[in-house]
Structures are given as C-alpha cells and as structure tokens.
Design a protein around this motif. Structure first.
Motif, PDB file in Angstrom:
ATOM      1  N   LYS A 260       0.857  -1.359  -0.037  1.00 31.24           N
ATOM      2  CA  LYS A 260       0.005  -0.030  -0.072  1.00 31.24           C
ATOM      3  C   LYS A 260       0.865   1.322  -0.182  1.00 31.24           C
ATOM      4  O   LYS A 260       0.525   2.276  -0.728  1.00 31.24           O
ATOM      5  N   CYS A 261       1.905   1.277   0.746  1.00 29.71           N
ATOM      6  CA  CYS A 261       2.908   2.304   0.960  1.00 29.71           C
ATOM      7  C   CYS A 261       3.601   2.656  -0.574  1.00 29.71           C
ATOM      8  O   CYS A 261       3.629   3.772  -1.025  1.00 29.71           O
ATOM      9  N   ARG A 262       3.726   1.564  -1.047  1.00 35.89           N
ATOM     10  CA  ARG A 262       4.639   1.918  -2.452  1.00 35.89           C
ATOM     11  C   ARG A 262       3.626   2.284  -3.549  1.00 35.89           C
ATOM     12  O   ARG A 262       4.213   3.125  -4.314  1.00 35.89           O
ATOM     13  N   LYS A 263       2.459   1.802  -3.413  1.00 38.62           N
ATOM     14  CA  LYS A 263       1.600   2.291  -4.643  1.00 38.62           C
ATOM     15  C   LYS A 263       1.280   3.829  -4.303  1.00 38.62           C
ATOM     16  O   LYS A 263       0.982   4.713  -5.028  1.00 38.62           O
ATOM     17  N   ARG A 264       1.495   4.045  -2.915  1.00 38.19           N
ATOM     18  CA  ARG A 264       1.043   5.668  -2.633  1.00 38.19           C
ATOM     19  C   ARG A 264       2.013   6.616  -3.141  1.00 38.19           C
ATOM     20  O   ARG A 264       1.835   7.514  -3.636  1.00 38.19           O
ATOM     21  N   VAL A 265       3.345   5.950  -2.807  1.00 41.41           N
ATOM     22  CA  VAL A 265       4.469   6.764  -3.611  1.00 41.41           C
ATOM     23  C   VAL A 265       4.462   6.907  -4.785  1.00 41.41           C
ATOM     24  O   VAL A 265       4.659   8.038  -5.612  1.00 41.41           O
ATOM     25  N   LEU A 266       4.116   5.828  -5.788  1.00 48.10           N
ATOM     26  CA  LEU A 266       4.087   5.760  -7.212  1.00 48.10           C
ATOM     27  C   LEU A 266       2.785   7.012  -7.483  1.00 48.10           C
ATOM     28  O   LEU A 266       2.966   7.478  -8.441  1.00 48.10           O
ATOM     29  N   TYR A 271       3.511   8.451 -11.481  1.00 52.43           N
ATOM     30  CA  TYR A 271       3.540   7.028 -12.324  1.00 52.43           C
ATOM     31  C   TYR A 271       2.692   6.257 -12.439  1.00 52.43           C
ATOM     32  O   TYR A 271       2.368   5.540 -12.944  1.00 52.43           O
ATOM     33  N   CYS A 272       1.433   6.508 -11.791  1.00 54.53           N
ATOM     34  CA  CYS A 272       0.160   5.653 -11.701  1.00 54.53           C
ATOM     35  C   CYS A 272      -0.999   6.694 -11.369  1.00 54.53           C
ATOM     36  O   CYS A 272      -0.716   7.552 -10.556  1.00 54.53           O
ATOM     37  N   THR A 273      -2.294   6.391 -11.681  1.00 50.79           N
ATOM     38  CA  THR A 273      -3.356   7.140 -11.341  1.00 50.79           C
ATOM     39  C   THR A 273      -3.932   6.675 -10.339  1.00 50.79           C
ATOM     40  O   THR A 273      -3.366   5.648  -9.292  1.00 50.79           O
ATOM     41  N   SER A 274      -5.081   7.017  -9.578  1.00 49.31           N
ATOM     42  CA  SER A 274      -5.529   6.834  -8.106  1.00 49.31           C
ATOM     43  C   SER A 274      -6.176   5.356  -8.209  1.00 49.31           C
ATOM     44  O   SER A 274      -6.428   4.719  -7.322  1.00 49.31           O
ATOM     45  N   ILE A 278      -0.955   2.213 -14.548  1.00 48.71           N
ATOM     46  CA  ILE A 278       0.312   2.761 -14.787  1.00 48.71           C
ATOM     47  C   ILE A 278       0.171   3.777 -15.857  1.00 48.71           C
ATOM     48  O   ILE A 278      -0.248   3.653 -17.079  1.00 48.71           O
ATOM     49  N   GLU A 279       0.887   4.995 -15.675  1.00 45.68           N
ATOM     50  CA  GLU A 279       0.908   6.233 -16.577  1.00 45.68           C
ATOM     51  C   GLU A 279       1.983   5.867 -17.431  1.00 45.68           C
ATOM     52  O   GLU A 279       2.815   5.223 -17.334  1.00 45.68           O
ATOM     53  N   ILE A 280       1.790   6.974 -18.496  1.00 49.75           N
ATOM     54  CA  ILE A 280       2.994   6.917 -19.601  1.00 49.75           C
ATOM     55  C   ILE A 280       4.611   7.080 -18.869  1.00 49.75           C
ATOM     56  O   ILE A 280       5.162   6.474 -19.110  1.00 49.75           O
ATOM     57  N   LYS A 281       4.264   8.025 -17.902  1.00 45.26           N
ATOM     58  CA  LYS A 281       5.408   8.303 -17.302  1.00 45.26           C
ATOM     59  C   LYS A 281       6.002   7.085 -16.503  1.00 45.26           C
ATOM     60  O   LYS A 281       7.094   6.778 -16.250  1.00 45.26           O
ATOM     61  N   GLY A 282       5.333   6.389 -15.836  1.00 47.75           N
ATOM     62  CA  GLY A 282       5.628   5.222 -15.185  1.00 47.75           C
ATOM     63  C   GLY A 282       6.211   4.119 -16.095  1.00 47.75           C
ATOM     64  O   GLY A 282       7.286   3.495 -15.856  1.00 47.75           O
ATOM     65  N   ARG A 283       5.509   3.782 -17.385  1.00 46.14           N
ATOM     66  CA  ARG A 283       6.014   2.824 -18.426  1.00 46.14           C
ATOM     67  C   ARG A 283       7.375   3.551 -18.823  1.00 46.14           C
ATOM     68  O   ARG A 283       8.296   2.629 -19.021  1.00 46.14           O
ATOM     69  N   VAL A 284       7.669   4.929 -19.118  1.00 43.77           N
ATOM     70  CA  VAL A 284       8.946   5.302 -19.365  1.00 43.77           C
ATOM     71  C   VAL A 284      10.159   4.945 -18.225  1.00 43.77           C
ATOM     72  O   VAL A 284      11.063   4.600 -18.639  1.00 43.77           O
ATOM     73  N   ALA A 285       9.554   5.032 -17.044  1.00 40.31           N
ATOM     74  CA  ALA A 285      10.572   4.798 -16.047  1.00 40.31           C
ATOM     75  C   ALA A 285      10.925   3.392 -15.839  1.00 40.31           C
ATOM     76  O   ALA A 285      12.204   3.138 -15.832  1.00 40.31           O
ATOM     77  N   CYS A 286      10.023   2.612 -16.427  1.00 40.92           N
ATOM     78  CA  CYS A 286      10.254   1.047 -16.526  1.00 40.92           C
ATOM     79  C   CYS A 286      11.397   0.654 -17.501  1.00 40.92           C
ATOM     80  O   CYS A 286      12.284   0.083 -17.232  1.00 40.92           O
ATOM     81  N   GLU A 287      10.892   1.339 -18.659  1.00 38.76           N
ATOM     82  CA  GLU A 287      11.937   1.377 -19.942  1.00 38.76           C
ATOM     83  C   GLU A 287      13.383   1.854 -19.745  1.00 38.76           C
ATOM     84  O   GLU A 287      14.033   1.175 -19.843  1.00 38.76           O
ATOM     85  N   ILE A 288      13.293   2.849 -18.837  1.00 46.19           N
ATOM     86  CA  ILE A 288      14.702   3.355 -18.537  1.00 46.19           C
ATOM     87  C   ILE A 288      15.495   2.476 -17.873  1.00 46.19           C
ATOM     88  O   ILE A 288      16.479   2.094 -17.654  1.00 46.19           O
ATOM     89  N   THR A 289      14.746   1.989 -16.546  1.00 45.76           N
ATOM     90  CA  THR A 289      15.364   1.118 -15.542  1.00 45.76           C
ATOM     91  C   THR A 289      15.603  -0.178 -16.408  1.00 45.76           C
ATOM     92  O   THR A 289      17.108  -0.811 -16.177  1.00 45.76           O
TER      93      THR A 289
END
Length: 300
Positions: A260-266, A271-274, A278-289
């Motif tokens: 729950k804490c991890r989702k709150r941070v995202l 990086y994700c909606t309520s 997963i938002e585009i920003k989140g997917r880009v972050a995944c690809e960069i990683t």
C-alpha cells in the motif's frame, strides 16, 4: 503491478483452499477422549522418554564409545532409514573413514546381515522386515551408526563365506537360538559398566529416563486404543496449527502494508493513477530501468 502479479494471484487462489482444509481438520479433531487429561499426562511422559531415548542413542553410537564393540558377530538391533524396526541383525564389519573425518558419526558405515523381506523390489534400496519366515532372506546391508538402537552383549557365529544363500540363512538360525536361550530378552551392553560412558550429560539423560519410566509405571489401566485416538487428535491439531500459520502468512501477503505504501508513493510521483493504472511516465521509467540494467550487464 505487485498486487496483480502472478504470485499475488496464486495467494488469492490458495487462501480459500487453506480455509477449507482448516474447516475439515477442525471437524476431524472433534474426538471425544475418555479421561482425556489422564491420557494426556500419560502420552506426555511417554513422549519425554522417546525424546530422551534419541539423545541416549546419540551417545552410545558415538564412534569413541561404540567402535571397541563393533566386533564381527555382534548382535545389533536395527531400524531402517524410515525408522521401521528391522529386529536383530549381525555385524559383519565396519568401514573406517579417513583420519580427517574420524569423529563424524555419519561417515562410519557398518555392514549388517539382516533378515529382510525378499519380496521387496531388489532394485529398490528400501529394506523392510519380513512379514513371515517364508518371505525372510538374510541380506548384507550397509547402514550408518545412527541405524543402531540396541547393542547386544551377545555374539553369533558368522561363516567366513557368506556368498551362498544357505550360509547367510544359517546366521538367522543362530539369532533365533540366542533369542530362545534368553527368552527373547537378549542381554545388552551396559553403557556405564561396559562402554565406560562417564559424560555428565549422558548420566543426566540416564537419570531422567529412569525418573520418567518410574512415572510411566504409576499409570494404571491404560487403554492403548484410547492412547492411539488421543495421538491421532494431537496429529490433527498439529496440522491445524500449520494450516492456520499458512493462512496467516497468505493473508498478510494479501493485505501487505508495504504494498500500500509503495502504491501511494507511485501515485504521488505521477507514475500511476488513483485507480492504480500505470501512466506513460511510469512506463517510461520502467523502460529506462530496464535499459540501464542491460547496459550494466553488457559492461560487465
């Protein structure tokens, strides 16, 4: 992403099964035991003797104490690797390990001529006691010192050549004659007088076994069938406890606070909606990683 992972999905599926298993065990545990408290005390004392006997056996089968008595022909009470009583066998010899491993009990191998069930598959390494004399065959089996449960003071004659069936079977007759001579109570080596075990821990074990055996003798009119029922009830309760712990563990995974804490941070970082999409920003972050991880591997 974590919540919808395959592992989490497995936990959702597993919990109802565990719950159903727990319900069935609870129904099975509803066994009415006559004089349950009295039987419970009896079983507790009996179990204490069993545990102390295991410690006792560890001492008497320690190489420094048992090796001087591992003579050819020595009668040994044996259990197989599944702890099934194989009755008395005759020691043929034992194999010494290298000097570096001399103090390790498990490295000593003993060759024992044992009565085994000849109907058991010969390819299998499993040995079982014969159900009748017709199914009995004397066989040389390699075992460990931990397979010994009793060390007899008696020794049987062992023919020099044991390759033939008849010569091996002749040893069985010797064992039967020794049993007959002592009315089934084959004399044992005394761990204190014969084996000279003076260790304080061992002496304490011997004293405690004597105390518990005296307590066991004080119980009158114990119905062994009721004892079996009570032990079955204990086994079911043990399984219930294990199942309950698994349920608790599974439930904690389903309601993981850290998740729950991890989702709150995202969500805060965008990086994700309520709704945890997963938002585009989140997917880009995944690809960069993922890209960085590949580069690191290639550089190595």
């Amino acid at each position: 992403m974590l919540e919808h992972s395959f592992f989490q999905f497995q936990q959702y599926l597993e919990y109802p099964k565990l719950h159903e298993k727990y319900k069935k065990l609870k129904e099975q545990s509803d066994i009415k035991i006559e004089n349950e408290e009295y039987i419970a005390d009896y079983v507790k004392v009996k179990n204490q003797i069993t545990e102390l006997t295991k410690e006792f056996l560890v001492f008497i089968t320690t190489p420094r104490y048992i090796l001087p008595f591992l003579n050819s022909g020595r009668l040994l009470k044996i259990v197989n690797n599944d702890n099934i009583d194989m009755d008395w066998g005759v020691l043929i010899n034992y194999n010494k390990p290298s000097d570096k491993k001399r103090d390790q009990q498990t490295t000593y191998q003993i060759d024992v001529l044992l009565p085994v069930d000849k109907t058991v598959d010969r390819i299998s390494e499993t040995i079982l006691p014969p159900s009748s004399l017709e199914k009995c065959e004397m066989k040389i089996v390699s075992l460990r010192l931990s397979n010994i449960t009793k060390i007899s003071a008696a020794r049987a004659f062992v023919p020099q050549d044991l390759r033939s069936f008849d010569s091996r079977q002749s040893v069985l007759k010797s064992i039967q004659e020794i049993k007959k001579r002592f009315s089934g109570n084959i004399p044992l080596l005394d761990p204190l007088e014969d084996m000279k075990i003076k260790d304080n821990d061992f002496l304490n074990i011997v004293k405690r076994i004597e105390t518990y055996e005296k307590k066991l003798g004080e119980f009158k009119k114990i119905n062994q069938e009721i004892v079996k029922q009570y032990e079955r009830k204990l086994e079911i309760e043990k399984k219930m406890k294990q199942t309950k712990e698994l349920m608790k563990k599974t439930r904690s995974l389903l309601q993981m606070d850290e998740l729950k804490c991890r989702k709150r941070v995202l969500r805060r970082l965008g990086y994700c909606t309520s709704a945890d999409v997963i938002e585009i920003k989140g997917r880009v972050a995944c690809e960069i990683t993922r890209f960085v991880s590949v580069v690191v591997v290639l550089l190595k």
